[in-house]
Design a protein around this motif. Structure first.
Motif, short mmCIF file in Angstrom:
data_model
loop_
_atom_site.label_atom_id
_atom_site.label_comp_id
_atom_site.label_asym_id
_atom_site.label_seq_id
_atom_site.Cartn_x
_atom_site.Cartn_y
_atom_site.Cartn_z
N SER A 245 0.81 -1.22 0.00
CA SER A 245 0.00 0.00 0.00
C SER A 245 0.85 1.27 0.00
CB SER A 245 -0.93 0.02 1.22
OG SER A 245 -0.17 -0.06 2.43
N THR A 246 2.16 1.15 0.13
CA THR A 246 3.04 2.32 0.19
C THR A 246 3.19 2.96 -1.18
OG1 THR A 246 4.28 1.25 1.96
CG2 THR A 246 5.31 3.15 0.90
N PRO A 247 2.85 4.25 -1.35
CA PRO A 247 3.00 4.91 -2.65
C PRO A 247 4.47 4.96 -3.08
CG PRO A 247 1.63 6.22 -1.17
CD PRO A 247 2.27 5.15 -0.34
N PHE A 248 4.69 5.05 -4.39
CA PHE A 248 6.05 5.09 -4.92
C PHE A 248 6.85 6.26 -4.32
CE2 PHE A 248 4.38 2.56 -8.59
CZ PHE A 248 5.25 1.49 -8.45
N GLN A 249 6.19 7.39 -4.07
CA GLN A 249 6.90 8.54 -3.51
C GLN A 249 7.46 8.23 -2.13
OE1 GLN A 249 4.48 12.08 -3.24
NE2 GLN A 249 6.19 13.40 -2.66
N GLU A 250 6.68 7.52 -1.33
CA GLU A 250 7.16 7.13 0.00
C GLU A 250 8.24 6.04 -0.09
OE1 GLU A 250 4.13 6.33 2.87
OE2 GLU A 250 2.84 7.96 2.15
N GLN A 251 8.12 5.14 -1.05
CA GLN A 251 9.16 4.14 -1.26
C GLN A 251 10.49 4.82 -1.56
OE1 GLN A 251 8.03 1.19 -4.21
NE2 GLN A 251 5.91 1.17 -3.50
N ALA A 252 10.43 5.86 -2.39
CA ALA A 252 11.66 6.58 -2.75
C ALA A 252 12.28 7.26 -1.54
CB ALA A 252 11.35 7.62 -3.84
N ILE A 253 11.46 7.74 -0.63
CA ILE A 253 11.98 8.37 0.60
C ILE A 253 12.71 7.34 1.45
CG2 ILE A 253 11.31 9.46 2.77
CD1 ILE A 253 9.02 10.83 1.21
N ILE A 254 12.12 6.16 1.58
CA ILE A 254 12.76 5.08 2.34
C ILE A 254 14.10 4.72 1.70
CG2 ILE A 254 12.57 2.65 3.00
CD1 ILE A 254 9.51 3.10 3.15
N ALA A 255 14.11 4.59 0.37
CA ALA A 255 15.33 4.21 -0.33
C ALA A 255 16.41 5.28 -0.19
CB ALA A 255 15.03 3.95 -1.80
N ARG A 256 16.03 6.56 -0.34
CA ARG A 256 17.01 7.65 -0.23
C ARG A 256 17.58 7.73 1.18
NH1 ARG A 256 13.41 10.61 -3.59
NH2 ARG A 256 12.56 11.67 -1.76
N ASN A 257 16.74 7.51 2.18
CA ASN A 257 17.23 7.56 3.55
C ASN A 257 18.25 6.46 3.80
OD1 ASN A 257 16.89 8.72 6.38
ND2 ASN A 257 16.44 6.55 6.75
N MET A 258 17.99 5.27 3.27
CA MET A 258 18.96 4.19 3.43
C MET A 258 20.28 4.52 2.73
SD MET A 258 18.60 0.10 2.63
CE MET A 258 18.72 0.27 0.84
N THR A 259 20.17 5.05 1.51
CA THR A 259 21.38 5.34 0.72
C THR A 259 22.17 6.51 1.27
OG1 THR A 259 20.35 4.47 -1.29
CG2 THR A 259 22.21 5.97 -1.58
N ASP A 260 21.47 7.60 1.65
CA ASP A 260 22.16 8.84 1.99
C ASP A 260 22.40 9.04 3.48
OD1 ASP A 260 22.20 9.46 -0.69
OD2 ASP A 260 20.39 10.69 -0.62
N VAL A 261 21.68 8.30 4.32
CA VAL A 261 21.81 8.48 5.76
C VAL A 261 22.34 7.21 6.43
CG1 VAL A 261 20.61 9.04 7.92
CG2 VAL A 261 19.97 10.22 5.79
N GLU A 262 21.64 6.10 6.21
CA GLU A 262 21.95 4.90 6.97
C GLU A 262 23.20 4.17 6.47
OE1 GLU A 262 17.73 3.44 8.69
OE2 GLU A 262 18.02 3.10 6.54
N THR A 263 23.28 3.95 5.17
CA THR A 263 24.47 3.26 4.64
C THR A 263 25.76 3.98 4.99
OG1 THR A 263 23.22 2.22 2.84
CG2 THR A 263 25.59 2.45 2.53
N PRO A 264 25.83 5.32 4.89
CA PRO A 264 27.07 5.99 5.29
C PRO A 264 27.46 5.77 6.74
CG PRO A 264 25.76 7.45 3.91
CD PRO A 264 24.89 6.27 4.22
N ILE A 265 26.49 5.57 7.62
CA ILE A 265 26.81 5.29 9.03
C ILE A 265 27.56 3.97 9.14
CG2 ILE A 265 25.79 4.74 11.28
CD1 ILE A 265 23.53 6.71 10.59
N LEU A 266 27.09 2.97 8.44
CA LEU A 266 27.78 1.68 8.44
C LEU A 266 29.12 1.77 7.72
CD1 LEU A 266 27.79 -1.36 9.04
CD2 LEU A 266 26.45 -1.71 6.96
N ALA A 267 29.16 2.46 6.59
CA ALA A 267 30.38 2.57 5.80
C ALA A 267 31.49 3.32 6.53
CB ALA A 267 30.08 3.26 4.47
N ALA A 268 31.10 4.25 7.42
CA ALA A 268 32.10 5.06 8.14
C ALA A 268 32.95 4.23 9.09
CB ALA A 268 31.40 6.18 8.90
N LEU A 269 32.50 3.04 9.43
CA LEU A 269 33.31 2.18 10.30
C LEU A 269 34.66 1.89 9.67
CD1 LEU A 269 30.63 -0.39 11.50
CD2 LEU A 269 31.76 1.34 12.91
#
Length: 586
Positions: free
Chosen positions: A499-523
């Motif tokens: 039921s999640t609209p594509f716009q909200e899916q994109a927000i989830i994906a961008r947050n993972m790419t631009d916020v969360e993944t860098p936290i893990l990568a910074a290790l």
């Protein structure tokens, strides 16, 4: 035994080869057009051309539909719909259809706003999305050659698929023609295999597998021969496809190296339609690229020959712990990661799952080539004692008797891997040096604490490096060099409901790419990620998946073997020249 519980890039200045026309208005009619031809374009092949093509591939052309289409008008089919609903989440069932993918989000298209979900009303639209329009159900290299030639001459988007077990969705493509290798299931053993043209090499034990061979079938054949091989541990992994071409991790890796380390030879249909052999002695540049450069990039592999070994014994140890106090839980998780180098030194490998919501960890450890359960139990004893010392903790320890590797794995692959999620992955390789450092395990736990509350994250650790993977550091192949320093491959996922609209899916994906993944990568900024289980939208994917030196070499090989970039996917070698759908050149 193992399954993932949860299952958009660098821009480059485009060099236009001589004669390449640009068509900014969309798809053109020639092979040098800027965009691939899509069904709504005038350049799309006429019905008579498709009919002629179908005859050239022995009638193997299939009109592809999403697997949920029988549950929607106008194609509603009561019996087929009931079958789909009963089996929708099973990986083997989904993999048996050219339009079935492990993750449902790769069947949808945000560009055209098309979905086809199993849990929406019969009257709701069922769009084609990113599911290919046609597929060639190939059973021979000749059919693949004809399909490659047709796609090249008609300027079609071309994708390659076996089972659809691909966490980056590279085998899907809007408006594409699919080469479906699923039915190429030949398996041939040899006790004295020598790569073609390599007269100087000694004969070795090997097995040659067709491009459609999946792990259940291969392990069963290995078991019957008293052999084993370094391949994965999920029902629908196609051993000859993107798995081995991306490197291929395995719980047998610390014992005998990465899957790509154990490849002797490939046969492959290249962009010019030739069917060639690649090994150390002929087309060696292509052989180098196929061992780690990624699937769907250099051609259509029709077979792979890999090393086999006499079957050995293995022990599996299962350790589950729940520690109610969150601070104590993460203290234990730090201790666990500090323990992993000892586990590796003892020949251990396996998988673990860290559940934020329940303060739980589940560990499945493999000890390949071992048969003494007392030694493995003694190894875990201090860790078990630590876990049991926390108030109200619940700790379970079980250990199976030793068993032949291929027999045990064959029995564990039951065809019930649960798939059909809407999700994307993120990952990083974590080095042994980091885990051995004084503050490394604690820093890793700080990342777990930061990322854990989002969607009650499950972290999946793959203890599949170290050992022979590290000792193979001098082996020259396209595999990410970070594998030779790594001890674990760490993954987490982000998902959404249908039921999640594509716009909200994109927000989830961008947050993972631009916020969360860098936290893990910074290790460990210098460590990369495993390209087969990684963030589809990784910003520095060339560096993260291969490193600059290897990527430059891969680009030159790509230019030699596929100058017109017929084989294109994201994020694959050369895809910085294309849009996110690999339909139009930038």
């Amino acid at each position: 035994m193992k399954s993932l519980i949860l299952s958009i890039a660098f821009s480059a200045i485009l060099f236009f080869p001589p004669g390449l026309a640009t068509n900014d208005s969309g798809s053109g009619s020639g092979r040098y057009s800027r965009c691939r031809c899509l069904p709504a374009d005038s350049c799309w092949p006429k019905p008579s051309e498709w009919a002629s093509f179908n005859a050239s591939v022995s009638g193997s052309l299939i009109a592809v539909k999403p697997v949920a289409s029988p549950c929607h008008d106008p194609a509603f089919d009561q019996a087929a719909c009931e079958d789909a609903k009963a089996n929708y989440t099973l990986s083997v069932w989904r993999g048996s259809f050219p339009g079935g993918y492990q993750q449902v989000n790769f069947e949808t298209s945000a560009v055209t706003n098309e979905t086809c979900y199993i849990d929406t009303p019969r009257s709701s639209p069922c769009g084609q999305g990113n599911v290919p329009v046609y597929a060639v159900a190939a059973t021979s290299p000749t059919q693949i050659q004809n399909a490659v030639g047709f796609a090249r001459d008609k300027n079609l988007r071309l994708v390659i698929k076996n089972s659809g077990h691909d966490y980056l969705g590279r085998s899907a493509g809007r408006g594409s023609l699919q080469i479906w290798t699923h039915n190429m299931n030949n398996i041939e053993f040899s006790g004295n295999f020598t790569p073609e043209g390599c007269k100087w090499k000694k004969s070795e034990e090997a097995v040659t597998i067709g491009a459609g061979v999946q792990l259940k079938l291969l392990y069963s054949a290995l078991k019957d021969k008293g052999k084993t091989a370094v391949i994965g541990l999920a029902n629908t992994v196609g051993a000859a496809g993107g798995y081995i071409q991306g490197g291929g991790h395995s719980p047998l890796g610390p014992w005998k190296g990465m899957a790509s380390d154990n490849a002797y030879q490939f046969t492959i249909v290249t962009a010019d339609g030739k069917h060639v052999t690649a090994n150390e002695c002929q087309n060696s540049d292509l052989f180098w690229a196929l061992r780690g450069g990624g699937g769907g990039t250099f051609g259509v592999v029709t077979s792979a020959t890999i090393r086999t070994f006499p079957d050995s014994t293995a022990i599996v140890s299962n350790f589950n712990a729940t520690i109610p106090d969150r601070d104590q839980f993460y203290s234990f998780i730090a201790d666990f990661h500090g323990f992993l180098p000892k586990l590796s030194d003892a020949g251990g490998s396996g998988y673990y799952y860290i559940f934020y919501e329940t303060n739980s960890i589940i560990v499945g450890a493999f000890f390949v080539g071992q048969s003494n359960p007392n030694a493995t139990e003694a190894l875990f004893a201090p860790l078990l004692q630590k876990a049991r010392g926390y108030p109200n903790s619940q700790v379970d320890w079980t250990q199976l008797p030793s068993f032949p590797i291929s027999v045990g794995i064959d029995m564990s692959l039951t065809g019930t891997d649960v798939t059909a999620s809407n999700s994307l992955l993120s990952s990083r390789l974590i080095s042994r040096k980091f885990l051995e450092s004084a503050d490394g395990p604690k820093k890793l736990c700080d990342v777990f604490k930061t990322l854990g509350p989002n969607q009650n994250t499950v972290f999946i650790g793959h203890i599949v490096a170290g050992g022979q993977v590290a000792r193979n550091e001098c082996l020259d192949s396209a595999i990410n060099p970070s594998w030779r320093k790594a001890l674990i491959h760490l993954v987490f996922a982000r998902g959404w409901e249908t039921s999640t609209p594509f716009q909200e899916q994109a927000i989830i994906a961008r947050n993972m790419t631009d916020v969360e993944t860098p936290i893990l990568a910074a290790l460990e900024p210098d460590m990369g990620a495993y390209m087969n289980e990684a963030d589809l939208n990784e910003r520095r994917w060339q560096e993260v998946f291969w490193g600059e030196e290897i990527y430059d070499r891969l680009l030159s090989i790509k230019a030699k073997w596929d100058a017109e970039e017929l084989f294109m996917c994201k994020p694959c070698v050369g895809s910085e020249n294309w849009d996110a759908e690999s339909i139009c050149r930038k």
